[in-house]
Design a protein around this motif. Sequence first.
Motif, PDB file in Angstrom:
ATOM      1  N   ALA A 344       0.347   5.958  -9.841  1.00 19.26           N
ATOM      2  CA  ALA A 344       1.562   5.385 -10.432  1.00 19.26           C
ATOM      3  C   ALA A 344       2.534   6.473 -10.864  1.00 19.26           C
ATOM      4  O   ALA A 344       3.747   6.370 -10.645  1.00 19.26           O
ATOM      5  CB  ALA A 344       1.194   4.495 -11.619  1.00 19.26           C
ATOM      6  N   ASP A 345       2.018   7.538 -11.478  1.00 23.39           N
ATOM      7  CA  ASP A 345       2.895   8.629 -11.910  1.00 23.39           C
ATOM      8  C   ASP A 345       3.487   9.365 -10.713  1.00 23.39           C
ATOM      9  O   ASP A 345       4.651   9.781 -10.733  1.00 23.39           O
ATOM     10  CB  ASP A 345       2.125   9.608 -12.795  1.00 23.39           C
ATOM     11  N   ASN A 350       8.208  10.248  -7.107  1.00 23.50           N
ATOM     12  CA  ASN A 350       8.857  10.078  -5.808  1.00 23.50           C
ATOM     13  C   ASN A 350      10.184   9.342  -5.948  1.00 23.50           C
ATOM     14  O   ASN A 350      11.184   9.694  -5.305  1.00 23.50           O
ATOM     15  CB  ASN A 350       7.950   9.299  -4.859  1.00 23.50           C
ATOM     16  N   ARG A 351      10.202   8.315  -6.771  1.00 31.68           N
ATOM     17  CA  ARG A 351      11.437   7.564  -7.008  1.00 31.68           C
ATOM     18  C   ARG A 351      12.487   8.463  -7.642  1.00 31.68           C
ATOM     19  O   ARG A 351      13.662   8.421  -7.270  1.00 31.68           O
ATOM     20  CB  ARG A 351      11.134   6.351  -7.893  1.00 31.68           C
ATOM     21  N   ASP A 368       7.692   7.531   4.073  1.00 29.57           N
ATOM     22  CA  ASP A 368       7.219   8.107   2.826  1.00 29.57           C
ATOM     23  C   ASP A 368       6.727   7.020   1.872  1.00 29.57           C
ATOM     24  O   ASP A 368       6.628   5.849   2.233  1.00 29.57           O
ATOM     25  CB  ASP A 368       8.318   8.950   2.163  1.00 29.57           C
ATOM     26  N   SER A 369       6.369   7.444   0.651  1.00 25.15           N
ATOM     27  CA  SER A 369       5.840   6.518  -0.356  1.00 25.15           C
ATOM     28  C   SER A 369       6.817   6.448  -1.537  1.00 25.15           C
ATOM     29  O   SER A 369       6.741   7.269  -2.445  1.00 25.15           O
ATOM     30  CB  SER A 369       4.478   7.000  -0.870  1.00 25.15           C
ATOM     31  N   VAL A 370       7.718   5.493  -1.478  1.00 24.89           N
ATOM     32  CA  VAL A 370       8.662   5.287  -2.575  1.00 24.89           C
ATOM     33  C   VAL A 370       8.664   3.804  -2.897  1.00 24.89           C
ATOM     34  O   VAL A 370       8.992   2.973  -2.029  1.00 24.89           O
ATOM     35  CB  VAL A 370      10.089   5.758  -2.234  1.00 24.89           C
ATOM     36  N   PRO A 371       8.303   3.414  -4.114  1.00 23.43           N
ATOM     37  CA  PRO A 371       8.294   1.987  -4.445  1.00 23.43           C
ATOM     38  C   PRO A 371       9.680   1.398  -4.405  1.00 23.43           C
ATOM     39  O   PRO A 371      10.675   2.079  -4.715  1.00 23.43           O
ATOM     40  CB  PRO A 371       7.726   1.947  -5.872  1.00 23.43           C
ATOM     41  N   ALA A 372       9.803   0.133  -4.018  1.00 21.74           N
ATOM     42  CA  ALA A 372      11.096  -0.527  -3.909  1.00 21.74           C
ATOM     43  C   ALA A 372      11.739  -0.676  -5.286  1.00 21.74           C
ATOM     44  O   ALA A 372      11.059  -0.797  -6.301  1.00 21.74           O
ATOM     45  CB  ALA A 372      10.921  -1.897  -3.276  1.00 21.74           C
TER      46      ALA A 372
END
Length: 372
Positions: A344-345, A350-351, A368-372
């Motif tokens: 989560a961190d 990344n965001r 990549d891994s970026v939450p919406a």
Amino acid sequence: MRDFGGIVERSPVRVVRPRSADEVARAVREAAAQGLDAVPRGLGHSTYGQSLTGGVSIDLRELTGVEVGAGHAVGAGHAVAAAGTSWREVLAATLPHGLAPPVLTDYLDVTVGGTISAGGIGGTSHVHGVQAGNVLALDVVVDGEPVVCSPAVRPGLFDAVRAGLGRHGVITRATLPLVAAPERVLCCTIPCRDAEDVLRVQRDVTADDMSAQVKPSEDGDGWTYEAKAVLHGDKAEPPPGTTEVEELSYFDFCDRLRPDVEELIRLGEWARPHPWAMVFLPASRAAEVIEATLADMTTAALGLSGVILIKALRVGHVPMLAVPDDPVLFSVLRTASPGCASVADMLAANRTLLDRARAVGGTRYAVDSVPA
């Protein structure tokens, strides 16, 4: 089912493993008739579920094979590879002819269809662009029918499927250009002061393959920078500033990550979540974003086997790959190792990086891994 990122999990209604374009087309038609998404998947090396679906997963790993040489209709300077073929298998087929694709990913065990659908960046991308820009023609299943597209035939479709993440058609085969492959290469390490110095080296040093890495300093209280300039041929001269030189066969250089990956698999790190952040930055603002990001980072936020890369590149005509002018790829490839930052961190970091990149005109690399 998970992808390499190990963060997102989805269960498909059905997994189909086609061995031909006709079988792909049948799977797409059947999915459409049931109102289901059909999502192609190679080796699943995306990091936030991009290759996953709750509909029909089209596993292309059995759709393999490479044709190369004068016996093929397109000639000795080209190869035709099925979408599920790995770049390792492509290279194994072309090197006996003294040829290789102009751009290879650093990690060879990903598929032709997968990286063309994503973009595909390698060490030679500062010269030749991305893999999606080094394609002569594609066989694609679109609307349940197999078709061929190229810059001259269905150019709109050709532009939509390259770096299109499988949304506009399923790539089943690619015709790839080939270039002369050297027998040996000279790998030169150039220490750099900071991100600006890295970008200077990548701009000013002439090399066939160019990349850079940021590593934790020995005291663990900061970061060190080094560029890697790789020169083809056994008579190449190391560029100014080189402190370390290694000569390798061309294949051993292309396959340089394999021993590291085998060790990461042994340690269990390869199977851990990989919250990767990858952004394209305009070269004029890249150093400030990179330095600001690293100033906020600790080694725990990277993970025990995480890697930070900097790569100036050119893209060429790949409309689906949104990049700023004069792009620099900044990659923070995190691993959620035990005792390090949580997933989560890492995703929150990344965001923050993506927001920082967009503030200067940057974009994200969509695998990549970026939450919406």
